[in-house]
Design an enzyme around this catalytic site. Sequence first.
Site, PDB file in Angstrom:
ATOM      1  N   LYS A 180       0.844  -1.204   0.000  1.00 40.35           N
ATOM      2  CA  LYS A 180       0.000   0.000   0.000  1.00 40.35           C
ATOM      3  C   LYS A 180       0.880   1.255   0.000  1.00 40.35           C
ATOM      4  O   LYS A 180       0.604   2.212  -0.727  1.00 40.35           O
ATOM      5  CB  LYS A 180      -0.947  -0.020   1.215  1.00 40.35           C
ATOM      6  CG  LYS A 180      -2.041  -1.070   1.068  1.00 40.35           C
ATOM      7  CD  LYS A 180      -2.867  -1.313   2.323  1.00 40.35           C
ATOM      8  CE  LYS A 180      -3.823  -2.490   2.088  1.00 40.35           C
ATOM      9  NZ  LYS A 180      -4.663  -2.826   3.242  1.00 40.35           N
TER      10      LYS A 180
ATOM     11  N   GLN B 272      -4.643  -1.397   9.419  1.00 45.21           N
ATOM     12  CA  GLN B 272      -4.565  -2.745   8.855  1.00 45.21           C
ATOM     13  C   GLN B 272      -5.170  -3.770   9.817  1.00 45.21           C
ATOM     14  O   GLN B 272      -4.849  -3.791  11.008  1.00 45.21           O
ATOM     15  CB  GLN B 272      -3.092  -3.090   8.537  1.00 45.21           C
ATOM     16  CG  GLN B 272      -2.879  -4.397   7.796  1.00 45.21           C
ATOM     17  CD  GLN B 272      -3.477  -4.397   6.375  1.00 45.21           C
ATOM     18  OE1 GLN B 272      -3.632  -3.364   5.750  1.00 45.21           O
ATOM     19  NE2 GLN B 272      -3.817  -5.568   5.889  1.00 45.21           N
TER      20      GLN B 272
ATOM     21  N   ASP C 234     -11.171   2.588   3.629  1.00 43.09           N
ATOM     22  CA  ASP C 234     -11.459   1.152   3.522  1.00 43.09           C
ATOM     23  C   ASP C 234     -12.946   0.886   3.286  1.00 43.09           C
ATOM     24  O   ASP C 234     -13.326  -0.215   2.892  1.00 43.09           O
ATOM     25  CB  ASP C 234     -11.068   0.446   4.835  1.00 43.09           C
ATOM     26  CG  ASP C 234      -9.692  -0.193   4.771  1.00 43.09           C
ATOM     27  OD1 ASP C 234      -9.334  -0.711   3.697  1.00 43.09           O
ATOM     28  OD2 ASP C 234      -8.995  -0.199   5.796  1.00 43.09           O
TER      29      ASP C 234
END
Length: 281
Positions: free
Chosen positions: A52, A96, A119
Amino acid sequence: MTEIINGKEISAALKDDLKAEVAALKGAGKSCCLAVIQVGCDPASSVYVGNKKKACAYIGIESRSYELPEETSEEELLNLVGQLNKDDSVHGILCQLPLPKHICEDHIIKAISPHKDVDGFHPQNVGALVIGQQGFVSCTPAGIIELLHRSNITIDGKHCVVVGRSNIVGKPMALLMLRENATVTVCHSHTKNLKEICKEADILIVAIGKPRFINHEYVKEGAVVIDVGIHRGEDNKLCGDVDYEDVAGHTSAITPVPGGVGPMTIAMLMKNCVEAMKLYS
Ligand code: GUN
Protein backbone atom coordinates in the site's frame (compact mmCIF):
# COMPACT_ATOMS: atom_id res chain seq x y z
CA MET A 1 -12.92 -18.38 -26.18
CA THR A 2 -12.06 -17.59 -22.58
CA GLU A 3 -11.01 -14.06 -21.72
CA ILE A 4 -8.44 -13.94 -18.94
CA ILE A 5 -9.20 -10.78 -17.00
CA ASN A 6 -5.87 -9.09 -16.39
CA GLY A 7 -6.10 -7.35 -13.02
CA LYS A 8 -2.45 -6.38 -13.11
CA GLU A 9 -2.91 -4.44 -16.33
CA ILE A 10 -6.25 -2.91 -15.34
CA SER A 11 -4.95 -1.83 -11.91
CA ALA A 12 -1.84 -0.34 -13.54
CA ALA A 13 -4.04 1.71 -15.89
CA LEU A 14 -6.11 2.89 -12.93
CA LYS A 15 -2.98 3.83 -10.95
CA ASP A 16 -1.61 5.75 -13.94
CA ASP A 17 -4.90 7.70 -14.21
CA LEU A 18 -4.65 8.51 -10.49
CA LYS A 19 -1.00 9.51 -10.79
CA ALA A 20 -1.89 12.04 -13.49
CA GLU A 21 -4.81 13.35 -11.41
CA VAL A 22 -2.67 13.71 -8.27
CA ALA A 23 0.01 15.56 -10.26
CA ALA A 24 -2.63 17.99 -11.60
CA LEU A 25 -4.02 18.52 -8.08
CA LYS A 26 -0.49 19.20 -6.79
CA GLY A 27 -0.13 21.80 -9.50
CA ALA A 28 -3.23 23.45 -8.02
CA GLY A 29 -1.61 23.36 -4.57
CA LYS A 30 -3.48 20.31 -3.24
CA SER A 31 -1.69 17.26 -1.87
CA CYS A 32 -3.03 13.95 -0.62
CA CYS A 33 -1.99 11.98 2.47
CA LEU A 34 -2.87 8.50 3.75
CA ALA A 35 -2.15 7.50 7.36
CA VAL A 36 -1.23 3.82 7.53
CA ILE A 37 -1.50 2.15 10.93
CA GLN A 38 -0.16 -1.31 11.70
CA VAL A 39 -0.33 -2.78 15.21
CA GLY A 40 2.10 -5.65 15.81
CA CYS A 41 4.16 -7.28 13.09
CA ASP A 42 2.05 -10.01 11.48
CA PRO A 43 4.14 -10.91 8.41
CA ALA A 44 1.18 -11.02 5.97
CA SER A 45 -0.02 -7.61 7.20
CA SER A 46 3.50 -6.22 6.78
CA VAL A 47 3.50 -7.33 3.12
CA TYR A 48 0.05 -5.74 2.49
CA VAL A 49 1.02 -2.51 4.27
CA GLY A 50 4.31 -2.37 2.36
CA ASN A 51 2.46 -2.75 -0.96
CA LYS A 52 0.00 0.00 0.00
CA LYS A 53 2.86 2.40 0.82
CA LYS A 54 4.58 1.52 -2.47
CA ALA A 55 1.38 2.31 -4.40
CA CYS A 56 1.12 5.65 -2.57
CA ALA A 57 4.70 6.51 -3.55
CA TYR A 58 4.03 5.60 -7.19
CA ILE A 59 0.91 7.75 -7.42
CA GLY A 60 2.30 10.69 -5.47
CA ILE A 61 0.22 10.25 -2.32
CA GLU A 62 2.13 10.86 0.91
CA SER A 63 1.89 7.84 3.22
CA ARG A 64 2.40 8.51 6.92
CA SER A 65 3.38 5.36 8.78
CA TYR A 66 2.33 4.43 12.31
CA GLU A 67 3.96 1.15 13.34
CA LEU A 68 2.72 0.38 16.83
CA PRO A 69 3.82 -2.45 19.14
CA GLU A 70 1.60 -5.51 19.70
CA GLU A 71 0.95 -4.37 23.31
CA THR A 72 -0.67 -1.07 22.22
CA SER A 73 -3.93 -0.65 24.14
CA GLU A 74 -7.29 0.02 22.53
CA GLU A 75 -7.33 3.42 24.24
CA GLU A 76 -3.94 4.36 22.76
CA LEU A 77 -5.06 3.33 19.29
CA LEU A 78 -8.34 5.26 19.69
CA ASN A 79 -6.31 8.32 20.72
CA LEU A 80 -4.17 8.07 17.59
CA VAL A 81 -7.26 7.71 15.39
CA GLY A 82 -8.79 10.73 17.13
CA GLN A 83 -5.69 12.83 16.41
CA LEU A 84 -5.64 11.74 12.75
CA ASN A 85 -9.36 12.54 12.41
CA LYS A 86 -8.60 16.12 13.51
CA ASP A 87 -5.49 16.50 11.34
CA ASP A 88 -6.51 18.40 8.18
CA SER A 89 -3.35 17.28 6.38
CA VAL A 90 -4.52 13.62 6.58
CA HIS A 91 -7.20 12.59 4.06
CA GLY A 92 -7.42 8.83 4.58
CA ILE A 93 -6.87 6.55 7.58
CA LEU A 94 -6.07 2.91 7.06
CA CYS A 95 -5.78 0.62 10.08
CA GLN A 96 -4.56 -2.75 8.86
CA LEU A 97 -6.65 -5.70 10.08
CA PRO A 98 -6.52 -8.07 11.86
CA LEU A 99 -5.75 -6.23 15.08
CA PRO A 100 -4.37 -7.99 18.17
CA LYS A 101 -7.10 -9.86 20.09
CA HIS A 102 -7.24 -7.37 23.00
CA ILE A 103 -8.38 -4.58 20.64
CA CYS A 104 -11.98 -4.55 19.40
CA GLU A 105 -11.87 -3.99 15.63
CA ASP A 106 -15.42 -2.63 15.59
CA HIS A 107 -14.50 0.10 18.07
CA ILE A 108 -11.58 1.21 15.91
CA ILE A 109 -13.56 1.08 12.65
CA LYS A 110 -16.33 3.19 14.24
CA ALA A 111 -13.81 5.71 15.56
CA ILE A 112 -12.40 6.53 12.12
CA SER A 113 -14.16 9.54 10.59
CA PRO A 114 -16.47 8.26 7.79
CA HIS A 115 -14.93 10.98 5.58
CA LYS A 116 -11.45 9.44 6.08
CA ASP A 117 -12.61 5.80 6.06
CA VAL A 118 -10.94 4.88 2.75
CA ASP A 119 -11.46 1.15 3.52
CA GLY A 120 -15.23 1.70 3.47
CA PHE A 121 -15.70 -0.29 6.68
CA HIS A 122 -17.46 2.36 8.83
CA PRO A 123 -21.15 1.55 9.49
CA GLN A 124 -22.13 4.94 8.00
CA ASN A 125 -20.41 4.07 4.71
CA VAL A 126 -21.85 0.55 4.72
CA GLY A 127 -25.32 2.02 5.36
CA ALA A 128 -24.84 4.52 2.53
CA LEU A 129 -24.07 1.62 0.18
CA VAL A 130 -27.26 -0.18 1.24
CA ILE A 131 -29.49 2.80 0.41
CA GLY A 132 -27.53 3.95 -2.65
CA GLN A 133 -26.03 7.11 -1.16
CA GLN A 134 -22.56 8.61 -1.58
CA GLY A 135 -19.89 6.92 0.58
CA PHE A 136 -16.69 4.93 0.49
CA VAL A 137 -17.02 1.31 -0.65
CA SER A 138 -14.86 -1.61 0.49
CA CYS A 139 -11.92 -1.84 -1.92
CA THR A 140 -12.01 -5.48 -3.07
CA PRO A 141 -15.67 -5.51 -4.18
CA ALA A 142 -15.31 -2.02 -5.68
CA GLY A 143 -12.27 -3.32 -7.58
CA ILE A 144 -14.29 -6.23 -8.95
CA ILE A 145 -16.91 -3.83 -10.35
CA GLU A 146 -14.07 -1.86 -11.97
CA LEU A 147 -12.65 -5.10 -13.46
CA LEU A 148 -16.04 -6.03 -14.93
CA HIS A 149 -16.63 -2.52 -16.33
CA ARG A 150 -13.18 -2.20 -17.85
CA SER A 151 -13.56 -5.69 -19.39
CA ASN A 152 -16.89 -4.61 -20.97
CA ILE A 153 -18.82 -7.32 -19.15
CA THR A 154 -22.52 -6.46 -18.83
CA ILE A 155 -23.88 -6.77 -15.29
CA ASP A 156 -27.39 -5.33 -15.81
CA GLY A 157 -30.02 -8.10 -15.78
CA LYS A 158 -27.50 -10.88 -15.16
CA HIS A 159 -27.84 -13.47 -12.42
CA CYS A 160 -24.91 -12.96 -10.06
CA VAL A 161 -24.12 -15.54 -7.39
CA VAL A 162 -21.80 -14.38 -4.60
CA VAL A 163 -20.29 -17.19 -2.51
CA GLY A 164 -19.25 -15.82 0.89
CA ARG A 165 -20.89 -13.24 3.18
CA SER A 166 -18.04 -11.43 4.94
CA ASN A 167 -18.44 -7.76 5.83
CA ILE A 168 -15.38 -6.87 3.74
CA VAL A 169 -16.17 -8.78 0.53
CA GLY A 170 -19.37 -10.87 0.25
CA LYS A 171 -21.97 -8.46 1.63
CA PRO A 172 -20.73 -5.26 -0.07
CA MET A 173 -20.19 -7.28 -3.27
CA ALA A 174 -23.83 -8.37 -3.29
CA LEU A 175 -24.98 -4.77 -2.68
CA LEU A 176 -22.78 -3.41 -5.48
CA MET A 177 -24.07 -6.00 -7.96
CA LEU A 178 -27.61 -5.07 -6.94
CA ARG A 179 -26.75 -1.39 -7.55
CA GLU A 180 -25.61 -2.47 -11.05
CA ASN A 181 -29.05 -4.05 -11.64
CA ALA A 182 -27.96 -7.69 -11.38
CA THR A 183 -30.24 -10.30 -9.82
CA VAL A 184 -28.22 -11.37 -6.81
CA THR A 185 -28.02 -14.58 -4.80
CA VAL A 186 -25.72 -14.83 -1.77
CA CYS A 187 -24.49 -18.28 -0.71
CA HIS A 188 -22.55 -19.19 2.43
CA SER A 189 -21.45 -22.08 4.62
CA HIS A 190 -25.05 -23.04 5.50
CA THR A 191 -26.30 -23.04 1.89
CA LYS A 192 -27.77 -26.46 1.13
CA ASN A 193 -27.49 -26.84 -2.64
CA LEU A 194 -24.44 -24.74 -3.40
CA LYS A 195 -23.47 -26.53 -6.59
CA GLU A 196 -26.91 -26.13 -8.19
CA ILE A 197 -27.14 -22.44 -7.29
CA CYS A 198 -23.62 -21.65 -8.53
CA LYS A 199 -24.43 -23.44 -11.77
CA GLU A 200 -27.22 -20.90 -12.42
CA ALA A 201 -24.86 -17.93 -12.23
CA ASP A 202 -24.06 -15.76 -15.25
CA ILE A 203 -21.46 -14.10 -13.01
CA LEU A 204 -20.02 -16.23 -10.19
CA ILE A 205 -18.01 -14.38 -7.52
CA VAL A 206 -16.20 -16.65 -5.09
CA ALA A 207 -14.88 -15.46 -1.72
CA ILE A 208 -14.96 -18.47 0.58
CA GLY A 209 -11.34 -18.86 1.62
CA LYS A 210 -10.96 -22.52 0.58
CA PRO A 211 -8.20 -23.34 -1.91
CA ARG A 212 -9.43 -24.64 -5.32
CA PHE A 213 -12.90 -25.35 -3.87
CA ILE A 214 -14.91 -24.47 -7.00
CA ASN A 215 -14.49 -26.91 -9.91
CA HIS A 216 -16.26 -27.03 -13.27
CA GLU A 217 -19.29 -28.78 -11.75
CA TYR A 218 -20.21 -25.44 -10.10
CA VAL A 219 -19.93 -23.41 -13.29
CA LYS A 220 -22.42 -22.86 -16.12
CA GLU A 221 -20.87 -23.06 -19.59
CA GLY A 222 -19.91 -19.53 -20.65
CA ALA A 223 -20.23 -17.94 -17.19
CA VAL A 224 -17.94 -15.18 -15.90
CA VAL A 225 -15.95 -16.35 -12.85
CA ILE A 226 -14.32 -13.95 -10.38
CA ASP A 227 -11.97 -15.50 -7.81
CA VAL A 228 -11.30 -13.47 -4.66
CA GLY A 229 -9.32 -16.16 -2.80
CA ILE A 230 -5.56 -16.32 -2.49
CA HIS A 231 -3.74 -19.23 -0.90
CA ARG A 232 -0.33 -20.82 -0.94
CA GLY A 233 -0.97 -24.37 -2.23
CA GLU A 234 0.79 -27.54 -1.09
CA ASP A 235 2.95 -27.21 -4.21
CA ASN A 236 4.00 -23.78 -2.85
CA LYS A 237 2.22 -22.07 -5.77
CA LEU A 238 -0.40 -19.36 -5.26
CA CYS A 239 -3.97 -20.44 -6.01
CA GLY A 240 -7.49 -19.12 -5.52
CA ASP A 241 -10.82 -20.47 -4.28
CA VAL A 242 -11.43 -21.65 -7.85
CA ASP A 243 -9.65 -24.61 -9.45
CA TYR A 244 -8.46 -22.48 -12.35
CA GLU A 245 -7.16 -25.28 -14.60
CA ASP A 246 -10.41 -27.22 -14.23
CA VAL A 247 -12.76 -24.23 -14.61
CA ALA A 248 -11.18 -21.76 -17.06
CA GLY A 249 -12.11 -23.65 -20.25
CA HIS A 250 -15.81 -23.58 -19.30
CA THR A 251 -16.00 -19.81 -18.80
CA SER A 252 -16.32 -16.79 -21.08
CA ALA A 253 -14.07 -14.80 -18.73
CA ILE A 254 -12.14 -15.56 -15.55
CA THR A 255 -9.74 -13.85 -13.16
CA PRO A 256 -6.44 -15.65 -12.53
CA VAL A 257 -4.69 -15.92 -9.15
CA PRO A 258 -2.36 -14.15 -8.81
CA GLY A 259 -2.92 -11.16 -11.09
CA GLY A 260 -6.73 -10.97 -11.04
CA VAL A 261 -8.69 -9.39 -8.20
CA GLY A 262 -5.70 -8.89 -5.86
CA PRO A 263 -4.02 -5.91 -7.54
CA MET A 264 -7.36 -4.09 -7.80
CA THR A 265 -7.81 -3.83 -4.02
CA ILE A 266 -4.86 -1.49 -3.54
CA ALA A 267 -5.70 0.53 -6.66
CA MET A 268 -9.21 1.16 -5.29
CA LEU A 269 -7.77 2.17 -1.91
CA MET A 270 -5.69 4.78 -3.71
CA LYS A 271 -8.79 5.93 -5.63
CA ASN A 272 -10.75 6.30 -2.38
CA CYS A 273 -7.90 8.31 -0.87
CA VAL A 274 -7.81 10.78 -3.77
CA GLU A 275 -11.62 10.97 -3.59
CA ALA A 276 -11.47 11.73 0.16
CA MET A 277 -9.11 14.61 -0.52
CA LYS A 278 -11.25 16.01 -3.33
CA LEU A 279 -14.53 15.71 -1.43
CA TYR A 280 -13.62 16.65 2.11
CA SER A 281 -10.52 18.86 2.26
N1 GUN B 1 -6.79 -6.81 6.10
C1 GUN B 1 -7.05 -7.59 5.02
N2 GUN B 1 -7.61 -6.86 4.03
C2 GUN B 1 -7.72 -5.59 4.51
C3 GUN B 1 -8.21 -4.39 3.95
O1 GUN B 1 -8.70 -4.30 2.81
N3 GUN B 1 -8.13 -3.29 4.77
C4 GUN B 1 -7.63 -3.33 6.03
N4 GUN B 1 -7.61 -2.21 6.74
N5 GUN B 1 -7.16 -4.44 6.56
C5 GUN B 1 -7.21 -5.57 5.81
